[in-house]
Design an enzyme around this catalytic site. Sequence first.
Site, PDB file in Angstrom:
ATOM      1  CG  HIS A  38      58.269 -30.198  92.203  1.00 18.02           C
ATOM      2  ND1 HIS A  38      59.399 -29.684  91.592  1.00 18.02           N
ATOM      3  CD2 HIS A  38      57.604 -30.910  91.241  1.00 18.02           C
ATOM      4  CE1 HIS A  38      59.425 -30.079  90.328  1.00 18.02           C
ATOM      5  NE2 HIS A  38      58.363 -30.826  90.090  1.00 18.02           N
ATOM      6  NE  ARG A  59      68.357 -29.941  93.813  1.00 23.69           N
ATOM      7  CZ  ARG A  59      68.277 -29.042  92.844  1.00 23.69           C
ATOM      8  NH1 ARG A  59      68.258 -27.736  93.164  1.00 23.69           N
ATOM      9  NH2 ARG A  59      68.218 -29.411  91.588  1.00 23.69           N
ATOM     10  CB  CYS A 119      64.557 -26.283  94.641  1.00 23.22           C
ATOM     11  SG  CYS A 119      64.698 -27.439  93.273  1.00 23.22           S
TER      12      CYS A 119
END
Length: 275
Positions: free
Chosen positions: A179, A262, A253
Amino acid sequence: MQGGPHGRPALRPLGRALWSGAEAVVTLGLVLLLLVAHQLWWTNREARHEARQTVRTLEREWGGRGEGKRAEGKRAEGKRAEGKRAEAAPVGAAAGPATTPHAPAPSAAPSAEPARESDPGPDPRPDLAYAVLRLPSLGVTAPVAEGISKHGVLDKGYVGHYAGTAQPGQAGNFALAGHRNTHGEPFRHLDRLRAGDRIVVETRDAVFTYLVDKTLPETSARDGGVIAPVPRSAVRTTYGYGERGYYVTLTTCTPEFTSRYRLVVWGRLASMRPR
């Protein structure tokens, strides 16, 4: 206009409707603020705590010290060895490192093909943490678990290993995801990695050091080429490699607080040593 029970004018229907609407807006605003606080603060707090606990548990199970403490121990041992050499040297002798005649000079660049490969052993179970990732230049330490499921891996603050890609130290591409925002956000500052920065992966049996080599600032979320055995973007084909090697891939991300694209960082294996 008739008075209310305490002598105040009673609200007309339109006034009551406006008052009720204002209360609903304020309530909705408070709910949204609580939701944002939960996502941006609470999930990070909980995930980071769980990730730290998992790293400690792995290190206890391995019966060894973490990479940071190991490095400190090696520096201390080096200083003690230098002191002993200085004491043993003849008076007036120039201090300097001991050399071995005809010893080969150290290589200026890491080899793309290490002389030996780690024993892969059985495949880790899905969602199981089995390694530790360290990004020293970013101050990041996070467990690595098998798979990239949100609930079982990423939302715990872990870094996820793409199933089917190489394991640490193996030929091919050891590909990871994490993340960038919320839930521990271990890859929050992945864009700050620069060529030559270390990517350290510890397992029960060995420590692998990769060096950052290339960065792909933005590509499609469906660009599977970036985690191929020989990584090369299928969208931006000028980014990637053309030969087999020992690679690591970090994905997250981008832009921040979105999952539209990405960001990809690639590295090459520089060294491996037993724990």
